[in-house]
Design a protein around this motif. Sequence first.
Motif, PDB file in Angstrom:
ATOM      1  N   ARG A   8       0.836  -1.190   0.000  1.00  0.00           N
ATOM      2  CA  ARG A   8       0.000   0.000   0.000  1.00  0.00           C
ATOM      3  C   ARG A   8       0.879   1.251   0.000  1.00  0.00           C
ATOM      4  O   ARG A   8       1.938   1.273   0.603  1.00  0.00           O
TER       5      ARG A   8
ATOM      6  N   SER B  48       0.818   5.303   1.000  1.00  0.00           N
ATOM      7  CA  SER B  48       0.078   6.330   1.749  1.00  0.00           C
ATOM      8  C   SER B  48       1.025   7.472   2.092  1.00  0.00           C
ATOM      9  O   SER B  48       2.251   7.328   2.032  1.00  0.00           O
ATOM     10  N   GLN B  49       0.439   8.594   2.453  1.00  0.00           N
ATOM     11  CA  GLN B  49       1.198   9.772   2.834  1.00  0.00           C
ATOM     12  C   GLN B  49       0.903  10.112   4.285  1.00  0.00           C
ATOM     13  O   GLN B  49      -0.224  10.004   4.742  1.00  0.00           O
ATOM     14  N   SER B  50       1.926  10.532   4.987  1.00  0.00           N
ATOM     15  CA  SER B  50       1.752  10.934   6.378  1.00  0.00           C
ATOM     16  C   SER B  50       2.788  12.001   6.718  1.00  0.00           C
ATOM     17  O   SER B  50       3.867  12.047   6.111  1.00  0.00           O
TER      18      SER B  50
END
Length: 517
Positions: free
Chosen positions: A10, A12-14
Amino acid sequence: MALTPKLLLRQSQSLVMTPQLMQAIKLLQLSSLDLATYVENELEQNPLLERQEERVEDVPDEAQAQERRLEEAFEGAKSSDDWAEDGGAGSRSEIEQRLDTDFGNVFPDDAPQEAARTPAETPPDVGDWSSIGPGSAGSGEGADLEAYVADRPTLADHLERQLVLAVSSTVERAIGLHLIDLVDEAGYIREPIESIAERLGASLEAVEDVLRVIQTFEPSGVGARTLAECLAIQLRERDRYDPAMQALVENLELVARRDFAALRRLCGVDEEDLADMLAELKRLEPKPGRGFGGEVVLSVSPDVLVRLGQDGAWLVELVADSLPRVLVNQAYYAKVVRVAKDEGEKTFLTECLQTANWLTRSLEQRARTILKVATEIVRQQDGFLVHGVAHLRPLNLRTIADAIGMHESTVSRVTANKYMATPRGVFELKYFFTASIASADGGDAHSAEAVRHRIRTMIDAESPDDVLSDDTIVKRLHDGGVEIARRTVAKYRESLRIPSSVQRRREKTSARNVPAQ
């Protein structure tokens, strides 16, 4: 359905708060004084950081040559036993002609010698600071100018000098010195006498006796434990502590409430006598120790300077003194990294280099952000700078953040502990952010600070015969286009430390009845 393990990929950005990002955020909200302290600590810990010194502009070559010629002439003149007026390559006239100058101005002491004097007759050279003052005999060094600065005694020093003359007993003097140590900057002793006596192992009567002696010292009223006692001491010294004045001093809470009817009844005086007593009370010093300046005065250093340009536009610039200047010594890093003995030393040097680069970039980013926010504030509050507080506009953090493309939290950190110097004074950046109050006629909203200013202006202009109630102020503000509730007026009035209309009427009536001094 059977459960089987699977591997899934996966993306995702954080947002990760790295230690350097957290430090950068902390750096943004520091005041100029705190920032200077932080940079000083970094300069001590990081060998690759150095302070950027102001560079002196290069002197033109011709000026340097002229200066060198003057220095050579000076050295030649000082090494010679006399100054020949004519002849010789080293004579004074020849040097003056060659350098196109007059040594009569350069060496004013070179004058025809007077008759010889004995050492006792020779006056001291008052222009030579190295020949006078302590520690200057035979040293050849300039005198310490601090030795000539008047030493301002503290309140404790002043009281101790009086104690030596007033008390002869060793025990009483020890108790007195301890009591003087407990006197605060205002001149009061806040600690209960019972606890002082218990700590010293002395009797309560002995401590009270010494305290009464200290209360006779100058400044008058020093050593008191309460405001009433301080005023009573000063009145006794003036021989004005009669029963009526004693009743007045013992009921200072009624004085604060301007309840003059109750004061007249307790003191047994009429309205004119009460006015005289209140006038005399106002002439006393409620803080006898403040004349010695024991309190630390904290100065405000502006971060931004706003001034009017020649074209009529406002110029916004950062104050240079509030910006620490540091540089990364890349040459020193390249030199020491080559001679590093192990990986631990190389790792240390690499971390120091990264920290130094981060600090210089963070300081530059902080300066740009402050300047950007301050410029937008000046643009939004142009009316305040031109016309004053009455034209302060409602402003919030979101308005500034949207205008400059930053987050509200960033603007909030920038405006914390930062000050702007304007032609109207020095203000904290947060001063320009005020709540909005709706307009009664549907026009532009009003700033809460501007409304507070209008309330103060109205109350300052009121007469003793026409004291404005909160309801009257609400009506006048509504007529002026401000939609405001009575409780809001009361809240603003209390924030300005303005008493109620009843208390103001009593105060104005009393002030009108006080005879002129």
